[in-house]
Design a protein around this motif. Structure first.
Motif, PDB file in Angstrom:
ATOM      1  N   LYS A  97     -20.967  30.518 -21.602  1.00 24.71           N
ATOM      2  CA  LYS A  97     -22.282  30.608 -22.244  1.00 24.71           C
ATOM      3  C   LYS A  97     -23.320  29.745 -21.530  1.00 24.71           C
ATOM      4  O   LYS A  97     -24.496  30.118 -21.447  1.00 24.71           O
ATOM      5  CB  LYS A  97     -22.165  30.183 -23.703  1.00 24.71           C
ATOM      6  CG  LYS A  97     -21.374  31.154 -24.570  1.00 24.71           C
ATOM      7  CD  LYS A  97     -21.377  30.705 -26.030  1.00 24.71           C
ATOM      8  CE  LYS A  97     -20.597  31.690 -26.899  1.00 24.71           C
ATOM      9  NZ  LYS A  97     -20.581  31.268 -28.333  1.00 24.71           N
TER      10      LYS A  97
ATOM     11  N   PHE B  39     -24.871  32.684 -16.483  1.00 20.54           N
ATOM     12  CA  PHE B  39     -26.122  33.313 -16.036  1.00 20.54           C
ATOM     13  C   PHE B  39     -26.621  32.660 -14.750  1.00 20.54           C
ATOM     14  O   PHE B  39     -27.037  33.349 -13.809  1.00 20.54           O
ATOM     15  CB  PHE B  39     -27.182  33.199 -17.137  1.00 20.54           C
ATOM     16  CG  PHE B  39     -28.513  33.780 -16.744  1.00 20.54           C
ATOM     17  CD1 PHE B  39     -28.705  35.159 -16.717  1.00 20.54           C
ATOM     18  CD2 PHE B  39     -29.560  32.949 -16.363  1.00 20.54           C
ATOM     19  CE1 PHE B  39     -29.931  35.693 -16.340  1.00 20.54           C
ATOM     20  CE2 PHE B  39     -30.781  33.471 -15.980  1.00 20.54           C
ATOM     21  CZ  PHE B  39     -30.969  34.854 -15.971  1.00 20.54           C
ATOM     22  N   THR B  40     -26.560  31.308 -14.704  1.00 20.30           N
ATOM     23  CA  THR B  40     -27.015  30.594 -13.501  1.00 20.30           C
ATOM     24  C   THR B  40     -26.167  30.957 -12.292  1.00 20.30           C
ATOM     25  O   THR B  40     -26.695  31.197 -11.191  1.00 20.30           O
ATOM     26  CB  THR B  40     -26.961  29.073 -13.739  1.00 20.30           C
ATOM     27  OG1 THR B  40     -27.721  28.753 -14.887  1.00 20.30           O
ATOM     28  CG2 THR B  40     -27.515  28.324 -12.542  1.00 20.30           C
TER      29      THR B  40
ATOM     30  N   ILE C 193     -24.451  33.697 -11.798  1.00 19.89           N
ATOM     31  CA  ILE C 193     -24.703  35.090 -11.390  1.00 19.89           C
ATOM     32  C   ILE C 193     -25.976  35.176 -10.556  1.00 19.89           C
ATOM     33  O   ILE C 193     -26.023  35.853  -9.513  1.00 19.89           O
ATOM     34  CB  ILE C 193     -24.783  36.005 -12.621  1.00 19.89           C
ATOM     35  CG1 ILE C 193     -23.395  36.154 -13.259  1.00 19.89           C
ATOM     36  CG2 ILE C 193     -25.331  37.378 -12.242  1.00 19.89           C
ATOM     37  CD1 ILE C 193     -23.392  36.961 -14.538  1.00 19.89           C
ATOM     38  N   MET C 194     -27.039  34.478 -10.980  1.00 17.04           N
ATOM     39  CA  MET C 194     -28.293  34.496 -10.220  1.00 17.04           C
ATOM     40  C   MET C 194     -28.107  33.852  -8.840  1.00 17.04           C
ATOM     41  O   MET C 194     -28.642  34.344  -7.843  1.00 17.04           O
ATOM     42  CB  MET C 194     -29.385  33.753 -11.005  1.00 17.04           C
ATOM     43  CG  MET C 194     -29.770  34.442 -12.306  1.00 17.04           C
ATOM     44  SD  MET C 194     -30.280  36.166 -12.069  1.00 17.04           S
ATOM     45  CE  MET C 194     -31.712  35.962 -11.018  1.00 17.04           C
TER      46      MET C 194
ATOM     47  N   CYS D 165     -19.683  36.554  -7.188  1.00 18.78           N
ATOM     48  CA  CYS D 165     -20.807  37.464  -7.443  1.00 18.78           C
ATOM     49  C   CYS D 165     -21.492  37.886  -6.148  1.00 18.78           C
ATOM     50  O   CYS D 165     -21.906  39.040  -5.995  1.00 18.78           O
ATOM     51  CB  CYS D 165     -21.814  36.801  -8.376  1.00 18.78           C
ATOM     52  SG  CYS D 165     -21.201  36.502 -10.046  1.00 18.78           S
TER      53      CYS D 165
END
Length: 530
Positions: A99, A103-104, A106-107, A444
């Motif tokens: 959580k 996101f970080t 993946i970017m 990723c």
């Protein structure tokens, strides 16, 4: 008895100067030192022996590990610790905070994957291979390191120094031994070219296999410290001279020159420069203007715009990918190859390479010295970056596991048509600056490369080679400017400055460094401070 007591009494009753003389002689015998050269430093014999006992220590360490294994072979905790040690992904992945961090990561992975596309294509060209191999290097080794590596921020991929050393080795073997390795009864130029490309790939994959084997041996025997015995002067001079080789080799693509004579042996760089100077009037005007525009575009973005963009977005603008897309579109729209005779990539295969478990062992003895040097330089660069990021972000790395991970990336890569790899400074720094937390970002980034390998690679078939040559020139700028180190060294240590010029001169004349240069540097640097 009387004689003994008399002699002892005489000794005790002797003058203080004689007693001091005897004591000084005994101290001089205990502190025996050797002088390797009249102009060199004195090296203490005991400490010199300590320095030369690296293999004995490695043997004892291996024996102790074997005893520990036999002692704990029945304990479940032993196997659990071994898995956590040699497969770090099983240690950090269950504790990963999806959580908070996903996101970080993946970017970060998307950004690095986008950067890997143009740099992979360019560095494959630098290694004298098909550009698609650069995408393979950005996919397979990345996944291997994500499983076995202990650093959270290292990005394993194609890097400039390892690629240019690979290219020089590949070209040397093909031009010196190609006539004896390749069949002599081939008359079709196209078929002979395919055989030559196959030989280049065999040399590169065998080189990756040997580099991986050396790195695993370093980890197995605890010899990672040997990389520190090569002085910074040697590595700086070697890479600076090698960068000059690359710039000269890429100049023909910048000016659109064709059918140039390839020189080998001593003075090949001065001969090549003279040939380029005489052929400049016949250069392709469109190619020259395009190369100049690409270099100016990349320089402005990297030196001026990217630092400003990072302050606000913490993301590096993918200037190289933008340049690739723009030049591919312009080449396709104006048909630069047909109308203006601009050289393009023409054909890029799609899909994964066929795994090969049968290396060409007949090439091993041609490249074993080059493989050792590449392995040492790759470890030096990668380990220093891993240590730097671990200190900055307050986590620990396992140096021996890192050596195993580096070795496995190259061993597995050799099976899938990859050339040797190392940690990338620019992409690793970008991952850290963007707030990446784990190797999930690298996974990723490999997914982006996967899409390009399977579907998008043919779109770059109209890409002009001048674009990739420009990317290489800009990427090697810092290596070329290492020549400034000479002026710093001459103020600090003139002996090191002379060594720097010696290495630079040796590589400028021929990339094959004489063995006594390397041995002198290795021994001299390893005994510093003895």
């Amino acid at each position: 008895m009387r004689r003994d007591s008399q002699s002892s009494n005489e000794l005790i009753g002797s003058k203080p100067s004689q007693v001091a003389l005897i004591a000084n002689e005994q101290n001089s015998q205990n502190n025996l030192s050797i002088n390797l050269n009249q102009n060199s430093k004195n090296y203490n014999l005991d400490r010199f022996r300590t320095k030369s006992s690296v293999l004995d220590k490695a043997k004892k360490k291996l024996t102790s590990k074997s005893k520990l294994f036999c002692k704990n072979i029945r304990k479940k905790s032993f196997y659990k610790n071994q898995i956590y040690t040699h497969l770090p992904i099983f240690k950090w992945l269950p504790r990963y905070k999806f959580k908070n961090f996903m996101f970080t990561d993946i970017m970060c992975g998307l950004t690095i994957g986008i950067m890997n596309i143009p740099q992979g294509l360019a560095y494959a060209l630098l290694a004298s291979l098909n550009p698609i191999t650069g995408l393979y290097v950005s996919f397979f080794p990345v996944l291997v390191y994500a499983i076995f590596g202990s650093s959270r921020h290292l990005v394993i991929s194609a890097v400039a120094i390892v690629s240019l050393l690979t290219g020089e080795t590949v070209n040397r073997v093909v031009h010196e031994y190609g006539s004896t390795i390749l069949p002599a009864n081939v008359t079709d130029p196209e078929q002979y070219k395919k055989l030559e490309e196959k030989l280049k790939l065999d040399v590169a994959t065998d080189l990756s296999l040997l580099v991986g084997a050396f790195q695993i041996l370093f980890g197995l025997f605890g010899l990672g410290g040997l990389t520190s015995f090569f002085s910074d002067t040697f590595i700086s001079g070697y890479t600076c001279g090698s960068a000059v080789h690359v710039v000269v080799s890429q100049t023909k693509d910048l000016f659109g020159l064709k059918n140039l004579t390839r020189f080998e042996g001593n003075f090949k760089i001065p001969k090549s420069i003279y040939q380029l100077a005489t052929r400049i009037p016949s250069s392709n005007l469109v190619t020259t203007v395009g190369s100049l525009g690409c270099i100016i575009f990349l320089t402005i973005f990297k030196e001026a715009l990217n630092p400003a963009i990072k302050k606000y977005l913490r993301v590096e603008f993918p200037s190289e990918l933008l340049l690739l897309i723009a030049m591919t579109s312009i080449s396709y729209g104006f048909d630069l190859n047909q109308n203006y005779n601009v050289t393009i990539l023409q054909k890029i295969p799609t899909g994964f390479p066929t795994p090969s478990l049968n290396p060409n062992l007949s090439l091993i003895h041609f490249i074993i010295k080059d493989a050792f040097l590449i392995a040492v330089i790759a470890i030096s660069v990668s380990m220093s970056l891993a240590a730097l990021f671990s200190r900055r972000n307050s986590y620990k790395i396992d140096p021996h596991q890192e050596l195993y991970a580096f070795g496995l990336t190259n061993l597995v890569g050799s099976v899938f048509s990859c050339f040797p790899t190392a940690a990338s400074l620019s992409r690793s720094s970008l991952l850290e600056s963007m707030g990446g937390h784990s190797q999930l970002a690298s996974v990723c980034s490999s997914l982006i490369i996967l899409v390009v390998i399977i579907w998008l690679a043919p779109l770059f078939k109209t890409l002009p080679t001048l674009c990739l040559a420009s990317i290489i020139i800009v990427a090697l700028k810092n290596m070329i400017f290492q020549v400034k180190d000479f002026f710093k060294l001459i103020k600090i240590n003139r002996y090191e400055a002379v060594k720097f010029i010696s290495y630079l001169k040796a590589i400028f004349l021929s990339l094959i460094i004489p063995e006594d240069y390397v041995v002198d540097d290795f021994l001299g640097h390893s005994c510093t401070g003895c």
